[in-house]
Design a protein around this motif. Sequence first.
Motif, PDB file in Angstrom:
ATOM      1  N   ALA A  60       0.844  -1.187   0.000  1.00 30.65           N
ATOM      2  CA  ALA A  60       0.000   0.000   0.000  1.00 30.65           C
ATOM      3  C   ALA A  60       0.883   1.241   0.000  1.00 30.65           C
ATOM      4  O   ALA A  60       2.108   1.159   0.227  1.00 30.65           O
ATOM      5  CB  ALA A  60      -0.920   0.008   1.218  1.00 30.65           C
ATOM      6  N   LEU A  61       0.277   2.393  -0.254  1.00 31.00           N
ATOM      7  CA  LEU A  61       1.024   3.646  -0.188  1.00 31.00           C
ATOM      8  C   LEU A  61       1.506   3.859   1.249  1.00 31.00           C
ATOM      9  O   LEU A  61       0.807   3.517   2.204  1.00 31.00           O
ATOM     10  CB  LEU A  61       0.139   4.816  -0.627  1.00 31.00           C
ATOM     11  CG  LEU A  61      -0.324   4.790  -2.088  1.00 31.00           C
ATOM     12  CD1 LEU A  61      -1.287   5.944  -2.346  1.00 31.00           C
ATOM     13  CD2 LEU A  61       0.865   4.868  -3.039  1.00 31.00           C
ATOM     14  N   PRO A  62       2.688   4.415   1.428  1.00 32.07           N
ATOM     15  CA  PRO A  62       3.245   4.575   2.778  1.00 32.07           C
ATOM     16  C   PRO A  62       2.501   5.621   3.594  1.00 32.07           C
ATOM     17  O   PRO A  62       1.995   6.607   3.035  1.00 32.07           O
ATOM     18  CB  PRO A  62       4.690   5.006   2.510  1.00 32.07           C
ATOM     19  CG  PRO A  62       4.639   5.671   1.172  1.00 32.07           C
ATOM     20  CD  PRO A  62       3.613   4.913   0.383  1.00 32.07           C
ATOM     21  N   ASP A  63       2.438   5.415   4.906  1.00 29.80           N
ATOM     22  CA  ASP A  63       1.902   6.463   5.768  1.00 29.80           C
ATOM     23  C   ASP A  63       2.995   7.507   5.990  1.00 29.80           C
ATOM     24  O   ASP A  63       4.114   7.379   5.468  1.00 29.80           O
ATOM     25  CB  ASP A  63       1.403   5.878   7.099  1.00 29.80           C
ATOM     26  CG  ASP A  63       2.496   5.158   7.895  1.00 29.80           C
ATOM     27  OD1 ASP A  63       3.689   5.469   7.700  1.00 29.80           O
ATOM     28  OD2 ASP A  63       2.151   4.283   8.709  1.00 29.80           O
ATOM     29  N   SER A  64       2.681   8.546   6.763  1.00 27.25           N
ATOM     30  CA  SER A  64       3.622   9.663   6.891  1.00 27.25           C
ATOM     31  C   SER A  64       4.947   9.234   7.526  1.00 27.25           C
ATOM     32  O   SER A  64       6.017   9.711   7.135  1.00 27.25           O
ATOM     33  CB  SER A  64       2.986  10.789   7.712  1.00 27.25           C
ATOM     34  OG  SER A  64       2.615  10.329   9.001  1.00 27.25           O
ATOM     35  N   LYS A  65       4.885   8.314   8.482  1.00 34.48           N
ATOM     36  CA  LYS A  65       6.106   7.849   9.139  1.00 34.48           C
ATOM     37  C   LYS A  65       6.991   7.073   8.171  1.00 34.48           C
ATOM     38  O   LYS A  65       8.211   7.277   8.110  1.00 34.48           O
ATOM     39  CB  LYS A  65       5.748   6.983  10.343  1.00 34.48           C
ATOM     40  CG  LYS A  65       6.947   6.526  11.153  1.00 34.48           C
ATOM     41  CD  LYS A  65       6.519   5.710  12.371  1.00 34.48           C
ATOM     42  CE  LYS A  65       7.715   5.242  13.175  1.00 34.48           C
ATOM     43  NZ  LYS A  65       7.302   4.450  14.360  1.00 34.48           N
ATOM     44  N   GLN A  66       6.365   6.177   7.402  1.00 28.09           N
ATOM     45  CA  GLN A  66       7.129   5.404   6.425  1.00 28.09           C
ATOM     46  C   GLN A  66       7.660   6.312   5.315  1.00 28.09           C
ATOM     47  O   GLN A  66       8.786   6.138   4.836  1.00 28.09           O
ATOM     48  CB  GLN A  66       6.252   4.306   5.836  1.00 28.09           C
ATOM     49  CG  GLN A  66       5.838   3.246   6.839  1.00 28.09           C
ATOM     50  CD  GLN A  66       4.568   2.541   6.421  1.00 28.09           C
ATOM     51  OE1 GLN A  66       4.125   2.651   5.286  1.00 28.09           O
ATOM     52  NE2 GLN A  66       3.954   1.818   7.359  1.00 28.09           N
ATOM     53  N   ALA A  67       6.830   7.299   4.902  1.00 31.32           N
ATOM     54  CA  ALA A  67       7.249   8.221   3.853  1.00 31.32           C
ATOM     55  C   ALA A  67       8.483   9.006   4.281  1.00 31.32           C
ATOM     56  O   ALA A  67       9.433   9.187   3.501  1.00 31.32           O
ATOM     57  CB  ALA A  67       6.105   9.174   3.504  1.00 31.32           C
ATOM     58  N   ALA A  68       8.490   9.463   5.533  1.00 26.83           N
ATOM     59  CA  ALA A  68       9.651  10.195   6.040  1.00 26.83           C
ATOM     60  C   ALA A  68      10.881   9.299   6.066  1.00 26.83           C
ATOM     61  O   ALA A  68      11.992   9.736   5.734  1.00 26.83           O
ATOM     62  CB  ALA A  68       9.344  10.736   7.437  1.00 26.83           C
ATOM     63  N   ALA A  69      10.696   8.027   6.422  1.00 26.95           N
ATOM     64  CA  ALA A  69      11.821   7.092   6.463  1.00 26.95           C
ATOM     65  C   ALA A  69      12.402   6.874   5.072  1.00 26.95           C
ATOM     66  O   ALA A  69      13.626   6.782   4.895  1.00 26.95           O
ATOM     67  CB  ALA A  69      11.375   5.763   7.067  1.00 26.95           C
ATOM     68  N   VAL A  70      11.537   6.792   4.067  1.00 27.60           N
ATOM     69  CA  VAL A  70      12.000   6.620   2.688  1.00 27.60           C
ATOM     70  C   VAL A  70      12.857   7.815   2.263  1.00 27.60           C
ATOM     71  O   VAL A  70      13.950   7.659   1.703  1.00 27.60           O
ATOM     72  CB  VAL A  70      10.799   6.461   1.733  1.00 27.60           C
ATOM     73  CG1 VAL A  70      11.263   6.537   0.271  1.00 27.60           C
ATOM     74  CG2 VAL A  70      10.090   5.128   1.975  1.00 27.60           C
ATOM     75  N   MET A  71      12.364   9.028   2.539  1.00 25.87           N
ATOM     76  CA  MET A  71      13.088  10.223   2.109  1.00 25.87           C
ATOM     77  C   MET A  71      14.380  10.405   2.900  1.00 25.87           C
ATOM     78  O   MET A  71      15.418  10.782   2.348  1.00 25.87           O
ATOM     79  CB  MET A  71      12.191  11.445   2.245  1.00 25.87           C
ATOM     80  CG  MET A  71      10.947  11.384   1.363  1.00 25.87           C
ATOM     81  SD  MET A  71      10.175  12.983   1.081  1.00 25.87           S
ATOM     82  CE  MET A  71      11.306  13.717  -0.110  1.00 25.87           C
ATOM     83  N   ARG A  72      14.332  10.135   4.213  1.00 24.86           N
ATOM     84  CA  ARG A  72      15.557  10.226   5.014  1.00 24.86           C
ATOM     85  C   ARG A  72      16.618   9.250   4.507  1.00 24.86           C
ATOM     86  O   ARG A  72      17.801   9.578   4.421  1.00 24.86           O
ATOM     87  CB  ARG A  72      15.261   9.912   6.484  1.00 24.86           C
ATOM     88  CG  ARG A  72      14.648  11.046   7.275  1.00 24.86           C
ATOM     89  CD  ARG A  72      14.840  10.830   8.774  1.00 24.86           C
ATOM     90  NE  ARG A  72      14.399   9.505   9.192  1.00 24.86           N
ATOM     91  CZ  ARG A  72      13.177   9.212   9.604  1.00 24.86           C
ATOM     92  NH1 ARG A  72      12.251  10.157   9.632  1.00 24.86           N
ATOM     93  NH2 ARG A  72      12.857   7.980   9.970  1.00 24.86           N
ATOM     94  N   GLY A  73      16.160   8.042   4.161  1.00 23.07           N
ATOM     95  CA  GLY A  73      17.104   7.043   3.669  1.00 23.07           C
ATOM     96  C   GLY A  73      17.779   7.465   2.383  1.00 23.07           C
ATOM     97  O   GLY A  73      18.957   7.172   2.159  1.00 23.07           O
ATOM     98  N   ARG A  74      17.039   8.163   1.513  1.00 17.69           N
ATOM     99  CA  ARG A  74      17.619   8.583   0.228  1.00 17.69           C
ATOM    100  C   ARG A  74      18.490   9.834   0.375  1.00 17.69           C
ATOM    101  O   ARG A  74      19.488   9.981  -0.322  1.00 17.69           O
ATOM    102  CB  ARG A  74      16.505   8.863  -0.786  1.00 17.69           C
ATOM    103  CG  ARG A  74      17.035   9.122  -2.196  1.00 17.69           C
ATOM    104  CD  ARG A  74      17.694   7.881  -2.738  1.00 17.69           C
ATOM    105  NE  ARG A  74      18.360   8.084  -4.014  1.00 17.69           N
ATOM    106  CZ  ARG A  74      19.664   8.335  -4.150  1.00 17.69           C
ATOM    107  NH1 ARG A  74      20.431   8.421  -3.073  1.00 17.69           N
ATOM    108  NH2 ARG A  74      20.198   8.491  -5.342  1.00 17.69           N
ATOM    109  N   LEU A  75      18.113  10.737   1.283  1.00 14.21           N
ATOM    110  CA  LEU A  75      18.848  11.990   1.423  1.00 14.21           C
ATOM    111  C   LEU A  75      20.068  11.865   2.333  1.00 14.21           C
ATOM    112  O   LEU A  75      21.064  12.555   2.129  1.00 14.21           O
ATOM    113  CB  LEU A  75      17.908  13.076   1.962  1.00 14.21           C
ATOM    114  CG  LEU A  75      16.846  13.565   0.990  1.00 14.21           C
ATOM    115  CD1 LEU A  75      15.817  14.436   1.691  1.00 14.21           C
ATOM    116  CD2 LEU A  75      17.485  14.322  -0.168  1.00 14.21           C
TER     117      LEU A  75
END
Length: 321
Positions: A245-260
């Motif tokens: 499913a689409l990520p919730d806000s916590k998972q979304a932040a983790a994805v972006m933190r991991g890439r940045l």
Amino acid sequence: MAGSGEHFKALVRSHGNGDDEAFYSVALQVAAQAARQGHHRLAADLKTAVEGARAERPTKVTSIAQPRGDLSDLVIASHPTVTLKELVLPEDLAVQVQRILSEQRQRKSLLDHGYEPAHRLLFEGPPGTGKTMTAAVLAHELSLPLLTIRLDSLMSKFMGETASKLRVIFESAESQRAVYLFDEFDALGGDRAGNDVGEARRILNSFLVFLENSSSESLIIAATNHRSILDKALFRRFDMVLDYALPDSKQAAAVMRGRLGSIAKGIRWPSLADHMTGLSHADLVRAAESAAKSVILSGGTRVTADDVKVALKSRQAASLG
């Protein structure tokens, strides 16, 4: 030294399997890494060596293309380097992925007791939510090649021969242990109700028989964006069905933190939650990359919340368009 330990292991595996194209692919990955590290002469020499070897010897994509050469443009062989730590999933889904890895790593023990490890897997969910990445992670963590079969091309190009091509793939899965990913699976697994097209029905029936009789030597993964249109007979044939499913806000932040990484230290991610709503893992990664590149090109060294917000708004506009 250019080239990671994983690259060298992949080189040895592909050489041992006689898979020239996979060997060349990994060699080019080493060349690219060498170039990024500033070893430009080594990178150039590696590329020249690969090009020379390819010119001197006919290429083959993977061993499953050998019996049927026309499969060469339908099968993509790779040796992923993405790790389990890089995979951001909800807790229940992460537990299922860990279970798959555990069963595969202890497959001998299970088989000795008369049980097969889970190896027939269905991944379903919206585009960009991590299905293909999960397949890559499984391949990497198990030190197996990832062989991706594009069923949309298989169905359109070889209509009339598809069932026989599927047999070749499943026979290869018996002899060459790997992760076999049937991408865009709905091209094959659509609901047969009311379907009078005999060929399509025979193809799906053939797949069901091959899947049912497949051994645990390889992982067979079917990935689809459209669970609702799949034939109901499919679901009981898979050992596990993983719902993405689409990520919730916590998972979304983790994805972006991991890439940045460290370039985005200090950002208050909860303040960006509304701007991440409705975006897939892939969208979030692209937004992170866009924000980072904008800062780097402008001479900056730190991504701010405003930089991320602009990138997220752009991705949302693109997804709506």
